[in-house]
Design a protein around this motif. Structure first.
Motif, PDB file in Angstrom:
ATOM      1  N   GLY A  33      90.412 -46.504  73.201  1.00 34.18           N
ATOM      2  CA  GLY A  33      90.293 -46.433  74.674  1.00 34.18           C
ATOM      3  C   GLY A  33      88.902 -46.007  75.255  1.00 34.18           C
ATOM      4  O   GLY A  33      88.561 -46.171  76.305  1.00 34.18           O
ATOM      5  N   GLY A  34      88.122 -45.170  74.449  1.00 32.17           N
ATOM      6  CA  GLY A  34      86.868 -44.736  74.869  1.00 32.17           C
ATOM      7  C   GLY A  34      86.859 -43.817  76.139  1.00 32.17           C
ATOM      8  O   GLY A  34      88.051 -43.206  76.305  1.00 32.17           O
ATOM      9  N   VAL A  35      85.963 -43.800  76.951  1.00 35.90           N
ATOM     10  CA  VAL A  35      85.739 -42.992  78.066  1.00 35.90           C
ATOM     11  C   VAL A  35      87.031 -43.589  78.996  1.00 35.90           C
ATOM     12  O   VAL A  35      87.372 -42.794  79.879  1.00 35.90           O
ATOM     13  CB  VAL A  35      84.442 -43.246  78.634  1.00 35.90           C
ATOM     14  N   MET A  36      86.974 -44.797  79.092  1.00 34.71           N
ATOM     15  CA  MET A  36      88.173 -45.227  80.132  1.00 34.71           C
ATOM     16  C   MET A  36      89.552 -44.625  79.948  1.00 34.71           C
ATOM     17  O   MET A  36      90.051 -44.508  80.968  1.00 34.71           O
ATOM     18  CB  MET A  36      88.319 -46.631  79.968  1.00 34.71           C
ATOM     19  N   LEU A  37      89.761 -44.423  78.782  1.00 34.67           N
ATOM     20  CA  LEU A  37      91.027 -43.669  78.520  1.00 34.67           C
ATOM     21  C   LEU A  37      91.315 -42.576  78.084  1.00 34.67           C
ATOM     22  O   LEU A  37      92.009 -41.671  77.740  1.00 34.67           O
ATOM     23  CB  LEU A  37      92.040 -44.665  77.435  1.00 34.67           C
ATOM     24  N   GLY A  38      89.721 -41.908  77.925  1.00 35.72           N
ATOM     25  CA  GLY A  38      89.701 -40.544  77.633  1.00 35.72           C
ATOM     26  C   GLY A  38      89.203 -39.766  78.874  1.00 35.72           C
ATOM     27  O   GLY A  38      89.949 -39.539  79.845  1.00 35.72           O
ATOM     28  N   ASP A  39      88.058 -39.089  78.709  1.00 35.71           N
ATOM     29  CA  ASP A  39      87.793 -38.180  80.179  1.00 35.71           C
ATOM     30  C   ASP A  39      87.374 -38.727  81.290  1.00 35.71           C
ATOM     31  O   ASP A  39      87.102 -38.382  82.275  1.00 35.71           O
ATOM     32  CB  ASP A  39      86.589 -37.301  79.707  1.00 35.71           C
ATOM     33  N   GLY A  40      87.210 -40.199  81.290  1.00 34.99           N
ATOM     34  CA  GLY A  40      87.165 -41.001  82.305  1.00 34.99           C
ATOM     35  C   GLY A  40      88.311 -41.794  83.005  1.00 34.99           C
ATOM     36  O   GLY A  40      88.285 -42.644  83.925  1.00 34.99           O
ATOM     37  N   SER A  41      89.337 -41.422  82.468  1.00 35.30           N
ATOM     38  CA  SER A  41      90.703 -42.139  82.918  1.00 35.30           C
ATOM     39  C   SER A  41      91.128 -42.158  84.366  1.00 35.30           C
ATOM     40  O   SER A  41      91.718 -43.032  84.913  1.00 35.30           O
ATOM     41  CB  SER A  41      91.880 -41.552  81.705  1.00 35.30           C
ATOM     42  N   ALA A  42      90.731 -40.761  84.649  1.00 35.23           N
ATOM     43  CA  ALA A  42      91.089 -40.867  86.270  1.00 35.23           C
ATOM     44  C   ALA A  42      90.341 -41.690  87.013  1.00 35.23           C
ATOM     45  O   ALA A  42      90.963 -42.195  88.010  1.00 35.23           O
ATOM     46  CB  ALA A  42      90.638 -39.287  86.963  1.00 35.23           C
ATOM     47  N   THR A  43      89.061 -41.790  86.874  1.00 33.67           N
ATOM     48  CA  THR A  43      88.053 -42.667  87.701  1.00 33.67           C
ATOM     49  C   THR A  43      88.699 -44.321  87.222  1.00 33.67           C
ATOM     50  O   THR A  43      88.772 -44.980  88.237  1.00 33.67           O
ATOM     51  CB  THR A  43      86.723 -42.502  87.218  1.00 33.67           C
ATOM     52  N   PHE A  44      89.011 -44.329  86.107  1.00 40.79           N
ATOM     53  CA  PHE A  44      89.169 -45.828  85.855  1.00 40.79           C
ATOM     54  C   PHE A  44      90.712 -46.290  86.397  1.00 40.79           C
ATOM     55  O   PHE A  44      90.632 -47.229  87.092  1.00 40.79           O
ATOM     56  CB  PHE A  44      89.299 -45.835  84.239  1.00 40.79           C
ATOM     57  N   PHE A  45      91.813 -45.424  86.165  1.00 45.69           N
ATOM     58  CA  PHE A  45      92.821 -45.887  86.878  1.00 45.69           C
ATOM     59  C   PHE A  45      92.825 -45.753  88.548  1.00 45.69           C
ATOM     60  O   PHE A  45      93.728 -46.718  88.925  1.00 45.69           O
ATOM     61  CB  PHE A  45      94.025 -44.971  86.376  1.00 45.69           C
ATOM     62  N   SER A  46      91.915 -44.942  89.118  1.00 52.73           N
ATOM     63  CA  SER A  46      91.998 -44.892  90.440  1.00 52.73           C
ATOM     64  C   SER A  46      91.374 -46.156  90.959  1.00 52.73           C
ATOM     65  O   SER A  46      91.528 -46.811  91.606  1.00 52.73           O
ATOM     66  CB  SER A  46      90.815 -43.915  90.774  1.00 52.73           C
ATOM     67  N   ILE A  47      90.162 -46.906  90.202  1.00 52.01           N
ATOM     68  CA  ILE A  47      89.569 -48.090  90.567  1.00 52.01           C
ATOM     69  C   ILE A  47      90.565 -49.016  90.360  1.00 52.01           C
ATOM     70  O   ILE A  47      90.833 -49.993  91.237  1.00 52.01           O
ATOM     71  CB  ILE A  47      88.219 -48.295  89.491  1.00 52.01           C
ATOM     72  N   VAL A  48      91.218 -49.215  89.311  1.00 53.94           N
ATOM     73  CA  VAL A  48      92.174 -50.349  89.074  1.00 53.94           C
ATOM     74  C   VAL A  48      93.320 -50.279  89.983  1.00 53.94           C
ATOM     75  O   VAL A  48      93.700 -51.437  90.523  1.00 53.94           O
ATOM     76  CB  VAL A  48      92.691 -50.206  87.568  1.00 53.94           C
TER      77      VAL A  48
END
Length: 278
Positions: free
Chosen positions: A128-143
């Protein structure tokens, strides 16, 4: 002033319609490749934007996402949002029928979806890379925000997005200089991403990855469908009306608009037609 561009893009649209009839698998694979290429741009965009100063995040995400359309244009593939401009021009110049337009749109959209799903699955398996790692909060917020948008807002954002995407393709097609093409692609794509507009193919990948991962309750399949319906319609309007019809009308004049199903012979040996597979 625009005769050569209109002729080139409309011939490319006619070639796409013919390709579906004579080489369906090849066209579908090309569409799947485009869906994956846009997904790679999403990966870079979320990776770059996850841990930067919020004041600069949107601009940086927009700048790096230009890599996606650059790959599509230079590598060659069948991107649905590009066909929103190609096919209406082919229709207006009487090279295809309306049924051809709808078929190209449908197959390109489904092909892009398959490519996006395949890439999302591979990215998930890879961790999952950054999207499901340390950037997951940002990713899921945008989605989540994308899925919760109103129909009117999503439609308008889809129009604005593909107006800019097709403008990038239009400008890139008016020069043979590779460096110029890259810069002409850069600005419209940076604008659309930094402004928060909606691209249906990019959303296919982000939604697929979000749904197969462990996600918050706000991320739902119905939300993804809601977004894709309205954004897809907006993307079609943006490319067909604001770019294709706009430039066609400037050259030919509104008094010459015709939707008669008169199909002109295809010139399969055209250098311009072979070069334009975005």
């Amino acid at each position: 002033m625009y005769e050569n561009s209109i002729s080139s893009f409309s011939e490319s649209g006619a070639q796409k319609a013919q390709s579906i009839k004579s080489r369906f698998v090849a066209f579908f694979v090309g569409a799947a490749m485009a869906g994956a290429y846009i997904g790679f741009g999403d990966v870079l965009m979320f990776t770059a934007g996850a841990n930067v100063d919020p004041a600069w995040a949107h601009l940086i995400m927009g700048m790096v996402f230009t890599s996606a359309l650059t790959i599509v244009v230079f590598a060659g593939s069948e991107l649905f949002t590009g066909t929103a401009m190609y096919m209406p021009l082919a229709l207006l110049t009487k090279r295809v029928r309306m049924s051809d337009v709808l078929l190209v749109w449908l197959v390109a959209w489904l092909g892009n979806l398959c490519g996006a799903l395949l890439l999302a699955g591979l990215i998930y398996i890879a961790g999952g890379g950054v999207m499901l790692g340390d950037g997951s909060a940002t990713f899921f917020s945008i989605v989540s925000a994308k899925m919760a948008g109103s129909s009117e807002a999503l439609l308008a954002k889809g129009v604005l997005c593909n107006w800019l995407v097709c403008l990038a393709i239009w400008m890139a097609g008016r020069t043979d200089n590779a460096a110029a093409k890259i810069m002409l692609i850069f600005w419209p794509i940076t604008i659309f991403v930094a402004s928060g507009f909606e691209h249906s193919v990019a959303n296919m990948f982000t939604f697929a990855l979000a749904l197969i991962a462990e996600h918050p309750d706000a991320v739902t399949f119905s939300g993804a469908v809601h977004n894709l319906i309205w954004v897809t319609l907006g993307n079609l309007i943006g490319g067909a009306v604001f770019v294709a019809l706009g430039y066609w009308t400037q050259f030919y004049g509104s008094g010459h608009v015709s939707f008669a199903p008169t199909v002109m012979p295809l010139n399969g040996n055209s250098k311009e037609a072979r070069a334009k597979n975005e």
